[in-house]
Design a protein around this motif. Structure first.
Motif, PDB file in Angstrom:
ATOM      1  N   ILE A 256     141.902 -13.501 -26.011  1.00  0.00           N
ATOM      2  CA  ILE A 256     140.450 -13.634 -26.162  1.00  0.00           C
ATOM      3  C   ILE A 256     140.073 -15.098 -26.295  1.00  0.00           C
ATOM      4  N   THR A 257     140.858 -15.805 -27.127  1.00  0.00           N
ATOM      5  CA  THR A 257     140.624 -17.239 -27.329  1.00  0.00           C
ATOM      6  C   THR A 257     140.504 -17.964 -26.002  1.00  0.00           C
ATOM      7  N   MET A 258     141.462 -17.692 -25.107  1.00  0.00           N
ATOM      8  CA  MET A 258     141.467 -18.382 -23.817  1.00  0.00           C
ATOM      9  C   MET A 258     140.183 -18.135 -23.053  1.00  0.00           C
ATOM     10  N   PHE A 259     139.836 -16.855 -22.939  1.00  0.00           N
ATOM     11  CA  PHE A 259     138.665 -16.540 -22.123  1.00  0.00           C
ATOM     12  C   PHE A 259     137.408 -17.183 -22.699  1.00  0.00           C
ATOM     13  N   PHE A 260     137.288 -17.123 -24.016  1.00  0.00           N
ATOM     14  CA  PHE A 260     136.070 -17.688 -24.595  1.00  0.00           C
ATOM     15  C   PHE A 260     136.055 -19.208 -24.504  1.00  0.00           C
ATOM     16  N   LEU A 261     137.208 -19.823 -24.751  1.00  0.00           N
ATOM     17  CA  LEU A 261     137.254 -21.290 -24.667  1.00  0.00           C
ATOM     18  C   LEU A 261     136.892 -21.753 -23.271  1.00  0.00           C
ATOM     19  N   MET A 262     137.423 -21.042 -22.293  1.00  0.00           N
ATOM     20  CA  MET A 262     137.135 -21.359 -20.894  1.00  0.00           C
ATOM     21  C   MET A 262     135.635 -21.281 -20.651  1.00  0.00           C
ATOM     22  N   CYS A 263     135.072 -20.224 -21.143  1.00  0.00           N
ATOM     23  CA  CYS A 263     133.654 -19.989 -20.964  1.00  0.00           C
ATOM     24  C   CYS A 263     132.840 -21.084 -21.655  1.00  0.00           C
ATOM     25  N   TYR A 264     133.220 -21.407 -22.872  1.00  0.00           N
ATOM     26  CA  TYR A 264     132.508 -22.447 -23.619  1.00  0.00           C
ATOM     27  C   TYR A 264     132.657 -23.796 -22.934  1.00  0.00           C
ATOM     28  N   MET A 265     133.849 -24.005 -22.368  1.00  0.00           N
ATOM     29  CA  MET A 265     134.065 -25.262 -21.664  1.00  0.00           C
ATOM     30  C   MET A 265     133.036 -25.409 -20.554  1.00  0.00           C
ATOM     31  N   PHE A 266     132.815 -24.339 -19.828  1.00  0.00           N
ATOM     32  CA  PHE A 266     131.874 -24.413 -18.720  1.00  0.00           C
ATOM     33  C   PHE A 266     130.444 -24.617 -19.219  1.00  0.00           C
ATOM     34  N   VAL A 267     130.124 -24.016 -20.359  1.00  0.00           N
ATOM     35  CA  VAL A 267     128.785 -24.228 -20.906  1.00  0.00           C
ATOM     36  C   VAL A 267     128.590 -25.709 -21.205  1.00  0.00           C
ATOM     37  N   ASN A 268     129.601 -26.304 -21.853  1.00  0.00           N
ATOM     38  CA  ASN A 268     129.510 -27.732 -22.155  1.00  0.00           C
ATOM     39  C   ASN A 268     129.457 -28.564 -20.888  1.00  0.00           C
ATOM     40  N   LEU A 269     130.299 -28.155 -19.930  1.00  0.00           N
ATOM     41  CA  LEU A 269     130.326 -28.883 -18.662  1.00  0.00           C
ATOM     42  C   LEU A 269     128.957 -28.844 -17.998  1.00  0.00           C
ATOM     43  N   ALA A 270     128.364 -27.664 -17.992  1.00  0.00           N
ATOM     44  CA  ALA A 270     127.057 -27.521 -17.349  1.00  0.00           C
ATOM     45  C   ALA A 270     126.050 -28.457 -17.991  1.00  0.00           C
ATOM     46  N   CYS A 271     126.067 -28.497 -19.319  1.00  0.00           N
ATOM     47  CA  CYS A 271     125.101 -29.348 -20.022  1.00  0.00           C
ATOM     48  C   CYS A 271     125.373 -30.816 -19.736  1.00  0.00           C
ATOM     49  N   ALA A 272     126.637 -31.217 -19.838  1.00  0.00           N
ATOM     50  CA  ALA A 272     126.972 -32.631 -19.627  1.00  0.00           C
ATOM     51  C   ALA A 272     126.624 -33.054 -18.206  1.00  0.00           C
ATOM     52  N   LEU A 273     126.988 -32.221 -17.244  1.00  0.00           N
ATOM     53  CA  LEU A 273     126.734 -32.575 -15.851  1.00  0.00           C
ATOM     54  C   LEU A 273     125.244 -32.733 -15.582  1.00  0.00           C
ATOM     55  N   GLN A 274     124.482 -31.760 -16.053  1.00  0.00           N
ATOM     56  CA  GLN A 274     123.057 -31.823 -15.756  1.00  0.00           C
ATOM     57  C   GLN A 274     122.423 -33.048 -16.396  1.00  0.00           C
ATOM     58  N   THR A 275     122.901 -33.386 -17.591  1.00  0.00           N
ATOM     59  CA  THR A 275     122.336 -34.573 -18.237  1.00  0.00           C
ATOM     60  C   THR A 275     122.700 -35.818 -17.454  1.00  0.00           C
ATOM     61  N   LEU A 276     123.970 -35.899 -17.052  1.00  0.00           N
ATOM     62  CA  LEU A 276     124.413 -37.103 -16.361  1.00  0.00           C
ATOM     63  C   LEU A 276     123.786 -37.217 -14.980  1.00  0.00           C
ATOM     64  N   LEU A 277     123.583 -36.088 -14.332  1.00  0.00           N
ATOM     65  CA  LEU A 277     123.047 -36.147 -12.970  1.00  0.00           C
ATOM     66  C   LEU A 277     121.546 -36.398 -12.962  1.00  0.00           C
ATOM     67  N   ASN A 278     120.920 -36.192 -14.148  1.00  0.00           N
ATOM     68  CA  ASN A 278     119.517 -36.575 -14.230  1.00  0.00           C
ATOM     69  C   ASN A 278     118.629 -35.810 -13.268  1.00  0.00           C
ATOM     70  N   THR A 279     118.936 -34.548 -13.017  1.00  0.00           N
ATOM     71  CA  THR A 279     118.072 -33.744 -12.156  1.00  0.00           C
ATOM     72  C   THR A 279     116.678 -33.694 -12.766  1.00  0.00           C
ATOM     73  N   PRO A 280     115.664 -33.823 -11.953  1.00  0.00           N
ATOM     74  CA  PRO A 280     114.310 -33.734 -12.518  1.00  0.00           C
ATOM     75  C   PRO A 280     114.066 -32.396 -13.211  1.00  0.00           C
ATOM     76  N   ASN A 281     114.740 -31.354 -12.737  1.00  0.00           N
ATOM     77  CA  ASN A 281     114.518 -30.040 -13.340  1.00  0.00           C
ATOM     78  C   ASN A 281     115.163 -29.900 -14.712  1.00  0.00           C
ATOM     79  N   TRP A 282     115.980 -30.848 -15.102  1.00  0.00           N
ATOM     80  CA  TRP A 282     116.670 -30.771 -16.400  1.00  0.00           C
ATOM     81  C   TRP A 282     115.757 -31.357 -17.472  1.00  0.00           C
ATOM     82  N   ARG A 283     114.933 -30.489 -18.049  1.00  0.00           N
ATOM     83  CA  ARG A 283     113.983 -30.929 -19.075  1.00  0.00           C
ATOM     84  C   ARG A 283     114.022 -29.944 -20.225  1.00  0.00           C
ATOM     85  N   PRO A 284     115.141 -29.831 -20.950  1.00  0.00           N
ATOM     86  CA  PRO A 284     115.222 -28.832 -22.019  1.00  0.00           C
ATOM     87  C   PRO A 284     114.198 -29.120 -23.115  1.00  0.00           C
TER      88      PRO A 284
END
Lengths: 966, 966
Positions: free
Chosen positions: B459-487
């Motif tokens: 379970i740990t693996m699956f959730f960590l993997m999933c959380y990793m992607f959540v973090n990745l998504a946030c970091a990427l969108q912030t770094l890429l500066n998409t205009p649509n990224w306005r949380p």
């Protein structure tokens, strides 16, 4: 020079080195025949693969001078070339330390132990004395040898063949000894207590004596007999015979790795009950048993052995002197690698077969009175090997000391590493003086380390790194398929190079990952330094092809998917006018573009020159350079294009149509307002402006027209306060909403507040309108102050009212988003465009249809009218927006429109006179080329924006650019 | 729903789980207070960072329904979204197994041991029985629970608050117990032999008894006293006091990791001399001591603990039901994470303080008669915790079994993974039937594994993997500066997300690298599968922005360096005519382009439509699609462009000028021969062709004109034999030499041989010429047969002869390469262009200057005349090449030229009639627009190539494209 003399022999001489004489027996003893065979095989396969890659590189064109460094730097470019060159230099320099330490070891341990200082120096307890001996003598050797190199480099070169002879004779002597031992085993005796090997000293009392070597001829004979017999008897008999006749092979087949301090033992006596007996106290006749002075393992021994397979570049370094380099280098190098591999592999087997295991593990031959182990095998005399090994080692050291400074000088002369410049200088005849000094200094570091087993792994790292890059260069060039990659040597393949590269990396990291990391850090540091210094060498490099392939691949990938509202970002095409000096007339356009992009996304800056291209090539080039300079000055990262065209309008149309490539295509066109169009007698003057608007609209691009661009803040200004005022008259894809958000990402506009003004008519419920708009903006996650301005529509005729009535009705009938639909469906969902009336559909379509209404659901699932739909079809907007088209274009509408403009301008000036920027909709230009209507249009815009400081007119590209959905 | 009810409480309930009740005490016992505190802290920080990233994603726009899976899939695109969704689904499903196993463990071990099957089941020797118990009861539970879910999912939801109450009451009961224990220590007694803990059984004889809990109030008190005292006395006194009064804290502070089978011991008795006593034989009154049933270490315990911090997405899953999701989700989720972190951390300290170390390490409470360790602390009764833990665990299991199928259904309905389609179906009310079945099946796998300590890390693996992607998504969108990224949620930062991501990866790999690899492989497999299935969801994803940034960056990098001869490769711009159906007239052009590129490098295919762009947008789009189709059919990877222009010549000129972007710019233009130009009465007909040649030349592009393109081999043909014949009349940058090499890289032309023909005049030494050329080609590494054709120049007038004399003289005076110069200097080295005579310099320049002579040194350093220089200024070539320009253009030269063409054509047809392809120089077109001269030029070319099957006319781009240097 021929292949043999020019490549083969120098390579053989460089490859065969000190490790063979002073460490190979020890490695075989510790790792066993099988594992040490594997160690040697690994190293040899790595160098074989590398020499194949190197052959391909070396035969890909004429290398004017300089050899391997030049080859690599020309293949991989200055950054990698410099890094590899420095690594190669460091490797060669530390190799000189290794040779000197080896020479000292042979001299002090085996030839003249009498010369030692600091008391007895064998055994782990005297390790400090041993190392100090090495340091003192090593430094002396270094000073002597570098002096020799300094004053008489030509003698060094002349002695090369002498050193080669020494190596060959030594090896022949060993082979002869091995053959001799086949018949008459030598009876050097070893002394054991229990199963532990003892140091030989004068008055010792040993318990056991063993022969060191054995007659392996017997073994061959018995093997032969066994083979004969095995036809009759079972093969197992053969095994039994082999087992009984040759203990050495069995003992030495497997590994006996020792930890530091562990006693050196023999397998033969492992069943000896006395094996575990405690040692008697000192003074009872013998000193003590021998212990390992360093820990050993497969990887440690690998790192120590590897330097003895380096030297494969000796041939290619002489490329300049070869009769036919392209034929000689592959043949000679690969031949030398195979020859030396054979010598090493056979030596491993011979040593393992001939010499007793415990003796092999005795690194300094203490158990037999400090004899070099290989020398006791030698025939006719141990002195052949001793002197041969000593001289060849000294020779190798001299050659390293000669070669390394020249390499450094070559790198320094390439001038890619500025701080090395001084090392490019030399004596009158070109011999490098400063480089020699630096080499001596670095070599001294190796000598201060003093331990061959520590220095060797350092050399291993540098060479492996270097070989890795050679393989990388070959693999890359093959894969990238550069037309220039046409090696004469055909027997390469990228998989071989790739395997070679992987082996290099693997060996680096398994042999010692921290050294590997240090080497990587050094290489990366040099790379970055050269990149930072901006070496722009006109060499051309394989990596340029890689960049090209990457860029092409990235672009091709990009195109495969259509963009999405969520990913919409302004990809700007900035159309600039240039003045007679080919400089941009309004560089502020660039700085505004930069503020809008916050440094991200595509920017293409274009300019059209009027003229005949066949004549204007230099002019176009110059203009492009000027654009580039202006872009750099304004920190705009992007691309520039200059088009020469007979007709400027046509040229602009071409640029708007074809700028960009694949997925990197602009979606927004920005150009300046034609100031002074009223004064200019030529009506063409604003025609270009109108044509640009028309072409951009036809391309479905958004349009940005900054007015009074010269008043816009520059890149370094920082607006401390104020507002960005959006006058939201027509919902046109939402770009108006997005622009303030984008601008505020930039530090210039960071402190500005956004205000959104919208126009309501008297019959509108402006309070509800404000609330709705606030919810909409909240969902858009845009912070803005909202103001609803009420305006009378008394000026709008009844006829228009009727039409408008239609519009409103139609727009109310659009289907709403239903909560069962997924987000993707909603996004694809487009309503019928509201049309004013069938008769004038053609004209209004192109203006209103660009605003597809958007709908959303609030978080409770309740359906709400999209604010966009609610706002975009107001009567006022109709006048604003479609007023320039034929059906509305009676004289009276013209007057009414001007009146509207004046009224709206009054309101705007009233509300936004202090705003830092006013953003408002740009109405569509009139269709067809009716001059009076065009002039009216221009006049309308002038009136609308009169008295405002900075205005940005915006027209959407016919698609939503902002969405409330995540 | 409000923040508390809608987000906070569901999150708390989901996070607090079975591990807290059945494993946390054991983890504290093994890892010690400090390390287990660190374990819990690590896990909590990871989830905190993830919940920050998730908050940002969740507040970036309206999520219509579906919660976290939708958020991630919409942020990262279908591929990553699908992979994450499946991982999340698997994690949730295995979590249901974990809950069921936990419930069974509580039931069988602590509540009703009487229910066990398969005999006694505690202790390692009965492990099989224990696991079988779990399997049987687990399966029963699973069947019951899934039936419940199937028939009455609404009851499950109603009971949610009951389960929450159970958790809260249990935890309160534990806290109450801890407070109670502060005043009155409990005296549950433990039994030791030596320092080893014994299992409690009826008639045991123990040596020592210890209290299990102690009055930690004393400790607080003493600490308080110590603080008071320490103002007066030394702080060490404080330590001493603490030491004496509280043994538990000291014992439990440090780790006591055990290997499987190691006895559970206490630190208190470690000085007990009997500690190492051998156990008496069985049957002497007690069974044996307790041993660890699994090995433990920091990382193992980390992996077992992690599932108890998952569940942070429970709030965002309900996004659809929240009053204000964008405010509630961040507050509620982060609040819940902080609350539960506090509970876990305080529990660690309390357990470590209150309970004896040896007892903590006794996983199943065997030493106190199978009591749940946390339950013995509880106040007022152990049954509160037992029943509470059991019910809440069953509830969590039910919720997992409810949630997982719905998640699977959502993924299936998105239709990105075709084979999951069936799981999208459900009952009439939408409840997923098939998905529930699959979930049960997967959950059953977890139950068959039966060991909670094995299931938890999965379970740990699956959730960590999933959380990793959540973090990745946030970091990427912030770094890429998409205009649509306005949380809306502002307190995120890409560094936090990045740290979170790194922590997820680190935890994955340290907890178990093989599970991590398996999880990665699963994720990568799903990713690739979705990519392969070509899910083209109209979601828009953050990675599109990444691709854009990559492409832009790669292009920007590319531009910074000018290209080099070595890196020259044809970057083709193919100009295609389209017919009235907008389809390419000669698709063979594309297949020939593909053969020429061997699939690498840039290809831009362009077409110009005549018309007004404002009207022809749909036509242009359609033509572009047709081009794209044709390119795909011919396997040409590249870009297409269609330009609408009033004037085709102007349009072509624009395209030739501005195609490409940055460093990806074409350098070679290819277009077809205007067949039938003679029949066409319109002279404009070939004017476009001439203008294209002129524009390409002006741009310094190379030109390729295939004639008889319809005879060229198609993509699938394979020429089994034959030759590619190069007629090398003018040295024009070497493109003629390179083309056969490039073509032969393609399988179509692979078997063709190259022949190079060059024309010599009678006075030339043709044998020497051939030899020189052979050496030159050898250095160019091009394999070709060479033939020198002798031709009379009797037709060349004396006047031309004189001029030619000048040329030859001038070309001889060019400086040669001197060996001291480095390669880079040589490459930059350009000689003065040979000019015919000052008077007609203007005209010849543009034709001859494009061929800068190349010089080389042979390997011995001897200077040799460049073959290029030697060949390119022959009299014959002058006629061939400059004949069309005014100064040569008397009527007589015209006749002479035609004669030359006829003669040359004779020779070519004679030699190359059977060739697969004839490549020859394309002379420059006449300057100016003299119609008769233009017609003469066309005629000349027709005559020259008459009777040849496939001809490729080539004109260099004014720079060398091939070099002998490496």
């Amino acid at each position: 020079m021929s292949t043999i003399m020019g490549v083969y022999l120098p390579c053989v001489q460089n490859i065969l080195g000190v490790i063979l004489f002073v460490r190979l027996t020890w490695i075989v003893g510790l790792a066993g025949i099988m594992e040490s065979f594997f160690i040697v095989l690994l190293c040899c396969v790595t160098t074989l693969l590398t020499s194949i890659s190197m052959s391909a590189i070396a035969t890909n064109g004429v290398v004017p001078a300089g050899g391997s460094y030049f080859m690599i730097s020309r293949a991989l470019g200055p950054e990698f070339g410099g890094a590899v060159g420095i690594l190669f230099y460091l490797g060669t320099t530390f190799a000189s330390s290794m040779y000197i330490l080896g020479a000292v070891e042979i001299l002090l341990n085996y030839i003249a132990p009498i010369m030692t200082l600091f008391g007895p120096f064998t055994g782990p307890e005297n390790r400090a004395a041993l190392l100090n001996n090495f340091r003192v003598y090593g430094t002396c050797f270094l000073v002597l040898m570098s002096t020799l190199v300094f004053v008489g480099v030509k003698y060094v070169n002349k002695f090369a063949s002498l050193f080669l002879a020494c190596v060959v004779i030594s090896i022949l002597s060993i082979y002869a000894g091995v053959i001799e031992s086949a018949f008459g085993p030598k009876t050097t005796e070893l002394c054991f207590i229990g199963n532990r090997l003892l140091k030989l000293s004068g008055d010792m009392r040993c318990e056991k004596f063993y022969n060191t070597t054995c007659g392996w001829f017997n073994m061959i004979l018995s093997f032969y007999i066994a083979c004969k017999v095995s036809r009759l008897v079972l093969p197992s008999v053969m095994v039994i015979i082999l087992k009984t006749i040759h203990q050495n092979v069995l003992d030495n087949s497997f590994a006996h790795y020792l930890r530091v301090g562990a006693p050196i033992t023999t397998d033969r006596l492992k069943d000896n009950p006395a094996a575990d007996v405690q040692p008697p106290e000192l003074g009872t006749g013998y000193r003590t048993w021998l212990v390992a002075d360093v820990s050993s393992s497969f990887t440690i021994l690998l790192a120590i052995f590897f330097p003895s397979v380096t030297g494969i570049m000796a041939g290619s370094n002489r490329s300049g002197d070869l009769a036919d380099a392209q034929r000689s280098i592959p043949k000679g190098t690969i031949g030398a690698v195979l020859t030396t591999a054979f010598i090493y592999l056979s030596s491993v087997v011979f040593f393992g077969t001939v010499v007793d295991g415990a003796l092999l593990r005795d690194k300094f031959g203490d158990s037999i009175g400090n004899e070099l182990i290989v020398s006791i095998i030698a025939w006719p005399s141990k002195w052949v090997v001793l002197i041969g090994a000593f001289l060849s080692t000294v020779g190798a050291g001299l050659q390293s000391l000669t070669g390394a400074p020249r390499l450094l000088q070559a790198i320094a002369k390439d001038n890619i590493i500025p701080f090395l410049k001084v090392f490019g200088r030399g004596k009158l005849n070109g011999d490098p003086t400063w480089a020699l000094l630096l080499t001596c200094f670095i070599s001294l570091i190796g000598i201060i380390i003093a331990d061959l087993d520590v220095v060797a792994p350092i050399i291993t790292m540098f060479f492996l790194m270097c070989y890795m890059f050679v393989n990388l260069a070959c693999a890359l060039q093959t894969l990238l398929n550069t037309p220039n990659w046409r090696p004469r040597f055909k027997f390469y393949h990228w998989t071989l190079s790739f395997v070679g590269m992987v082996m290099c990396i693997t060996l680096m990291f398994i042999s010692s990952w921290y050294y590997a990391l240090v080497a990587l850090v050094i290489a990366a540091g040099i790379y970055k330094y050269i990149e930072y210094c901006g070496a722009e060498k006109e060499w051309g490099d394989g990596l340029r092809g890689l960049q090209l392939t990457t860029a092409r691949y990235a672009l091709l990938r990009l195109e495969s998917r259509p963009p999405h509202t969520k990913n919409w970002r302004p990809q700007l095409l900035v159309l600039l006018k240039v003045d007679e000096n080919l400089q941009p007339k309004h560089p502020q356009m660039l700085s505004f573009a930069q503020q809008l992009k916050a440094g991200k996304g595509l920017t293409i800056v274009s300019s059209v020159l009027q003229g005949n291209y066949l004549d204007s090539y230099p002019e176009a080039q110059a203009a492009e350079q000027e654009l580039k300079k202006a872009m750099e000055a304004n920190k705009v990262k992007g691309f520039q294009q200059v088009l020469v065209s007979q007709d400027v309008s046509q040229g602009l149309s071409s640029i708007i149509q074809t700028s960009g490539l694949g997925g990197l295509r602009h979606n927004t066109v920005m150009f300046g307002w034609p100031h002074g169009w009223r004064q200019n007698p030529d009506p063409k003057n604003y025609k270009v402006f109108l044509d640009a608007i028309r072409a951009s609209s036809a391309c479905h691009n958004a349009i940005l027209v900054p007015k009074n661009i010269s008043n816009f803040p520059s890149r370094n200004d920082k607006l401390e306060q104020g507002t960005i005022d959006v006058w939201w008259v027509v919902h046109d894809g939402g770009l108006l909403m997005l622009l303030p958000f984008l601008l505020r990402q930039n530090k210039v506009w960071k402190n500005c507040k956004t205000r959104i003004f919208t126009v309501a008519q008297l019959e509108d419920n402006s309070i509800q309108m404000k609330k709705d708009l606030a919810v909409f903006l909240y969902h858009l996650r845009i912070d803005a102050e909202i103001e609803v301005i009420e305006m009378q529509d008394s000026d709008i005729s009844a006829k228009v009212h009727v039409k408008v009535g239609n519009v409103v009705q139609r727009s109310r009938s659009v289907r709403f988003y239903s909560p069962n639909k997924t987000a993707s469906e909603t996004d694809q969902y487009t309503t019928e465009s509201p049309r004013v009336a069938p008769t004038d559909g053609e004209d209004t379509d192109s203006l209103v249809s660009s605003s597809s209404p958007e709908h959303h659901v609030d978080t409770n699932g309740k359906e709400v009218r999209s604010q966009a739909a609610a706002f975009h079809v107001k009567t006022f907007q109709i006048v604003y927006c479609v007023g320039f088209n034929p059906h509305f274009c009676s004289q009276s509408t013209n007057v009414r429109r001007m009146h509207t403009a004046v009224k709206l301008n009054e309101v705007i000036v009233n509300k936004s006179h202090a705003a830092q920027l006013v953003i408002l909709n740009l109405p569509g230009p009139p269709k067809g080329s009716n001059e009076s209507r065009e002039a009216n249009y221009m006049e309308f815009l002038e009136v609308l924006t009169e008295g405002l400081d900075r205005v940005l007119m915006v027209r959407g590209g016919g698609r939503e650019v902002i969405t409330i959905y995540s």
